[in-house]
Design a protein around this motif. Structure first.
Motif, short mmCIF file in Angstrom:
data_model
loop_
_atom_site.label_atom_id
_atom_site.label_comp_id
_atom_site.label_asym_id
_atom_site.label_seq_id
_atom_site.Cartn_x
_atom_site.Cartn_y
_atom_site.Cartn_z
N ARG A 1 94.58 48.60 -24.74
CA ARG A 1 94.58 49.50 -25.89
C ARG A 1 94.33 48.74 -27.18
NH1 ARG A 1 99.96 52.63 -27.13
NH2 ARG A 1 99.47 53.74 -25.20
N VAL A 2 94.92 47.57 -27.29
CA VAL A 2 94.69 46.75 -28.48
C VAL A 2 93.20 46.42 -28.61
CG1 VAL A 2 95.13 44.51 -29.56
CG2 VAL A 2 97.00 45.76 -28.48
N MET A 3 92.62 46.02 -27.49
CA MET A 3 91.22 45.63 -27.54
C MET A 3 90.32 46.82 -27.85
SD MET A 3 91.88 42.60 -27.28
CE MET A 3 90.31 41.81 -27.44
N LEU A 4 90.64 47.97 -27.27
CA LEU A 4 89.86 49.18 -27.58
C LEU A 4 89.97 49.51 -29.07
CD1 LEU A 4 90.38 51.68 -24.63
CD2 LEU A 4 88.25 50.68 -25.46
N ALA A 5 91.20 49.35 -29.60
CA ALA A 5 91.39 49.63 -31.02
C ALA A 5 90.55 48.68 -31.86
CB ALA A 5 92.87 49.48 -31.39
N LYS A 6 90.44 47.43 -31.41
CA LYS A 6 89.61 46.48 -32.14
C LYS A 6 88.14 46.90 -32.09
CE LYS A 6 92.45 42.31 -31.78
NZ LYS A 6 92.86 42.18 -33.18
N VAL A 7 87.71 47.36 -30.91
CA VAL A 7 86.32 47.81 -30.77
C VAL A 7 86.03 48.95 -31.74
CG1 VAL A 7 84.73 49.02 -29.22
CG2 VAL A 7 86.01 47.03 -28.39
N VAL A 8 86.91 49.95 -31.75
CA VAL A 8 86.69 51.10 -32.62
C VAL A 8 86.71 50.67 -34.09
CG1 VAL A 8 87.61 53.32 -33.38
CG2 VAL A 8 87.65 52.71 -30.95
N ALA A 9 87.71 49.85 -34.43
CA ALA A 9 87.83 49.41 -35.83
C ALA A 9 86.60 48.61 -36.24
CB ALA A 9 89.10 48.58 -36.01
N LEU A 10 86.11 47.76 -35.34
CA LEU A 10 84.96 46.94 -35.70
C LEU A 10 83.70 47.77 -35.85
CD1 LEU A 10 85.52 43.69 -33.64
CD2 LEU A 10 85.44 43.93 -36.12
N LEU A 11 83.55 48.82 -35.03
CA LEU A 11 82.39 49.70 -35.22
C LEU A 11 82.48 50.33 -36.62
CD1 LEU A 11 81.96 51.47 -31.77
CD2 LEU A 11 80.31 50.01 -32.95
N GLY A 12 83.68 50.74 -36.99
CA GLY A 12 83.87 51.34 -38.32
C GLY A 12 83.61 50.33 -39.43
N ILE A 13 84.20 49.14 -39.27
CA ILE A 13 84.03 48.12 -40.30
C ILE A 13 82.55 47.71 -40.39
CG2 ILE A 13 84.58 45.72 -40.90
CD1 ILE A 13 87.37 46.26 -39.59
N GLY A 14 81.90 47.59 -39.21
CA GLY A 14 80.47 47.29 -39.20
C GLY A 14 79.69 48.33 -39.98
N ALA A 15 80.03 49.59 -39.79
CA ALA A 15 79.33 50.66 -40.49
C ALA A 15 79.60 50.62 -42.00
CB ALA A 15 79.74 52.02 -39.92
N ILE A 16 80.85 50.38 -42.36
CA ILE A 16 81.19 50.30 -43.79
C ILE A 16 80.42 49.16 -44.46
CG2 ILE A 16 83.03 49.80 -45.46
CD1 ILE A 16 85.00 51.07 -43.40
N TYR A 17 80.44 48.00 -43.80
CA TYR A 17 79.73 46.85 -44.38
C TYR A 17 78.23 47.05 -44.34
CZ TYR A 17 83.82 44.36 -45.55
OH TYR A 17 84.96 44.00 -46.18
N GLY A 18 77.77 47.74 -43.31
CA GLY A 18 76.35 48.08 -43.26
C GLY A 18 75.97 48.91 -44.47
N LEU A 19 76.78 49.89 -44.80
CA LEU A 19 76.51 50.74 -45.97
C LEU A 19 76.46 49.90 -47.24
CD1 LEU A 19 78.53 54.03 -45.40
CD2 LEU A 19 76.05 53.73 -45.59
#
Ligand SMILES: Nc1ncnc2c1ncn2[C@@H]1O[C@H](COP(=O)(O)OP(=O)(O)O)[C@@H](O)[C@H]1O
Ligand SMILES: [Mg+2]
Lengths: 329, 270
Positions: free
Chosen positions: B108-126
């Motif tokens: 669950r921790v790792m999945l949370a990291k995956v989701v958070a990183l997709l979000g962070i990647g998108a924010i930084y992409g913007l």
């Protein structure tokens, strides 16, 4: 579930717990029980296997065999672990660039706990202002308090602390003692590890002593203490011993010319000496000799000191690991 | 619960100084490269070089895409770094114990990291795209090129976001597989910037490698996703279609994160 007094405390059960690292057995068939409403000291010299045992109990290290449960369940099977078990491990570390408060916020978020709880605990552990600084600047005592605050976030029924008095000044140790007493009076189960008996001697009700990964003693501190003795120094110890024997008091010579008398009655010893015409150079109640007992039980066979007469020989690379661990001990 | 773990991961990221340092680097990296490419790609082509096939003239759409995604290499390098650090700093500073104590279900921790990183990647992409689109559009306008030749530009921008998120996941996988954070950062950036381009170049001379391997390299796939101006001479590899390339990159991210997660679940944390 956590607020009902009846639910306070939970039993920790360790059964035949074993952990091997390669060919080295760090924890060996360890079995003990920790009761609720009491403070239990988990003792043993450095390298005895305390941290490894606690990490297995907390699901961080996978055991080779045996079980370790809290309230009947393995740590990983507990639904809301923070409200069942709070723990502060020896090498509890914080990201140096993150403030202590933010560290707690991260943990609170993971457990779905409100931020108000974070500030409550910073208040309780006495670091509300300091916790806004970045953790890289914290003293060891400050880290210990922050670790304790983290452990208590979920108001757990069980508290597991690995060497919590390391790096605390005497004032801090006294504070910790009072704090743990207060928590245990609420019925919580408290397990505190230490490599020094005298550090926790006045705090704990029970002890579990291990050495070389094996259990050497388990029970109440009062049982461990044994009968009190008196320490007396005089010009002729043999003559005084004879006079004491007449008075029905047994004694034996100490290591440094003194006499160790099997009584707590200082006045009796003084009177006997006076009647025998012997000068009394020193007369005091000898502390129950827990420290010596502890030493006897553990150090003599410590595999980490290289004196492997009765201990299994430790491979040399193990010493390197221990040496590394010594840095944070 | 999963939501709690994800919130915790976001908090971890936004409670150290790293986040704004990287945000600034993202913004100015995007802007700088957009300006440079905006100038280079609007130079008058040399007719002789075009005739010899040494220079490719892009359509206005390709030029605009290239300008706006010029900072993508910097961008995905930075999200790669974010991904590595999201797990690497937990090992480095030993906060991973606290993490697994508050959430013992490691998957669950790792999945949370995956989701958070997709979000962070998108924010930084913007953030990166805002930098490159603003700067790039000004330069293109100033040099008489069309800053918005068609709605396909938007598609390239959206795909850049996807790319940045996927590289963050690749970073996560690398960060778990190489627990020493500094080594992980050096190796990952070294591979992405030096080894992989060299390998791509070398494989270009080998017919099978050029036809079947090169476009599966992560940075080639990344370029194929956003479809800029194809550079290089006659032996340059033909890129994959954008969706195939996206799948290739997603596969890298998935495999690395999955292997990393599997290792993390089994590991002793001591
Ligand atoms: N990951 C590991 N790999 C190899 N040996 C280890 C590891 N962790 C602990 N040990 C060894 O196991 C023994 C017990 O260590 P530890 O549990 O830290 O003892 P304590 O906490 O009582 O000081 C030590 O000799 C230590 O060197
Ligand atoms: Mg220890």
């Amino acid at each position: 579930m956590t607020t009902a007094p009846a639910a306070q405390g939970a039993t920790i059960e360790v059964r035949d717990l074993t952990k091997t690292f390669g060919s080295f057995t760090a924890v060996d068939q360890l079995t003990f029980t920790v009761e609720p409403g009491r403070i239990t000291g988990f003792l043993g010299p450095n390298g005895a296997g305390k941290t490894t045992t606690l990490r297995m109990l907390l699901g961080l290290v996978h055991q080779t065999s045996g079980t370790a449960t809290i309230d009947g369940r393995a740590y990983g099977d507990i639904d809301h672990p923070q409200s069942m078990v709070g723990s502060a491990l020896e090498a509890t570390n914080f990201h140096p660039g993150r403030s202590g408060r933010d560290h707690l916020r991260v943990l609170a978020a993971a457990g779905g706990l409100p931020v108000s709880r974070v500030d409550e605990l910073l208040e309780l552990t006495g670091i509300p202002a300091a916790a806004r600084k970045r953790a890289g600047e914290y003293s060891m005592g400050m880290r210990q308090r922050l670790g304790l605050a983290a452990a208590l976030l979920g108001d757990p029924r069980v508290l597991i602390l690995d060497e919590p008095s390391n790096g605390l000044d005497p004032e801090g140790i006294r504070w910790l003692r009072g704090f743990l007493r207060h928590l245990s009076s609420q019925g919580k189960t408290i397990l505190v590890s230490s490599h020094q008996l005298q550090e926790v001697e006045q705090t704990v009700d029970d002890v579990v002593i291990i050495s070389n990964g094996r259990l050497v003693r388990e029970g109440a501190v009062s049982d461990l203490r044994g009968a009190p003795t008196t320490f007396v120094r005089t010009s002729d110890p043999a003559q005084l011993a004879g006079a004491l024997r007449v008075a029905d008091v047994m004694s034996s010579p100490g290591s440094d010319g003194e006499l160790v008398v099997e009584t707590a009655d200082l006045r009796l010893v003084g009177d006997v000496a006076l009647r025998a015409g012997l000068p009394v150079w020193e007369l005091r109640a000898r502390k129950h000799d827990l420290e010596a007992l502890f030493f006897e039980l553990t150090e003599g066979t410590n595999r980490n000191l290289g004196d492997g007469s009765s201990a299994p020989p430790a491979p040399t690379e193990r010493d390197a690991v221990t040496g590394q661990e010594g840095a944070n001990a | 619960m999963m939501v709690n773990s994800i919130r915790s991961e976001f908090l971890k990221f936004f409670t150290t100084r790293l986040w704004w340092g990287l945000a600034i680097a993202m913004f100015f990296g995007g802007a700088l490269f957009a300006v440079i490419l905006g100038i280079v790609l609007t130079l008058e082509p040399d007719p002789e070089a075009v005739a010899r096939g040494q220079q490719v003239v892009g359509t206005p759409l390709q030029v605009a895409n290239s300008v706006y995604t010029a900072g993508l290499t910097i961008g995905y390098t930075l999200t790669l770094v974010i991904g590595i650090m999201q797990i690497g700093s937990e090992y480095r500073h030993k906060t991973v114990s606290s993490t697994f104590l508050s959430t013992p279900r490691r998957v669950r921790v790792m999945l949370a990291k995956v989701v958070a990183l997709l979000g962070i990647g998108a924010i930084y992409g913007l953030i990166s795209l805002v930098g490159s689109v603003v700067a790039g559009a000004i330069v293109l306008q100033a040099r008489g090129a069309d800053p918005f030749p068609g709605p396909e530009v938007l598609r390239a921008l959206a795909l850049s976001l996807l790319v940045l998120g996927l590289w963050a996941l690749i970073g996560l996988g690398v960060g778990i597989l190489i627990p020493n954070q500094v080594a992980a950062l050096l190796i990952a950036v070294g591979v992405a910037w030096i080894i992989e381009p060299l390998a791509g170049f070398a494989l270009g001379f080998w017919e099978f490698g050029r036809d079947h391997i090169v476009h599966f390299l992560p940075s080639q796939a990344t370029n194929a996703i956003v479809e800029g101006v194809t550079q290089g001479g006659s032996n340059a590899a033909q890129p994959l279609s954008w969706w195939a390339a996206a799948l290739v990159l997603a596969a890298y991210a998935a495999v690395l994160s999955a292997v990393g997660t599997w290792r993390t679940v089994r590991q002793d944390i001591s």
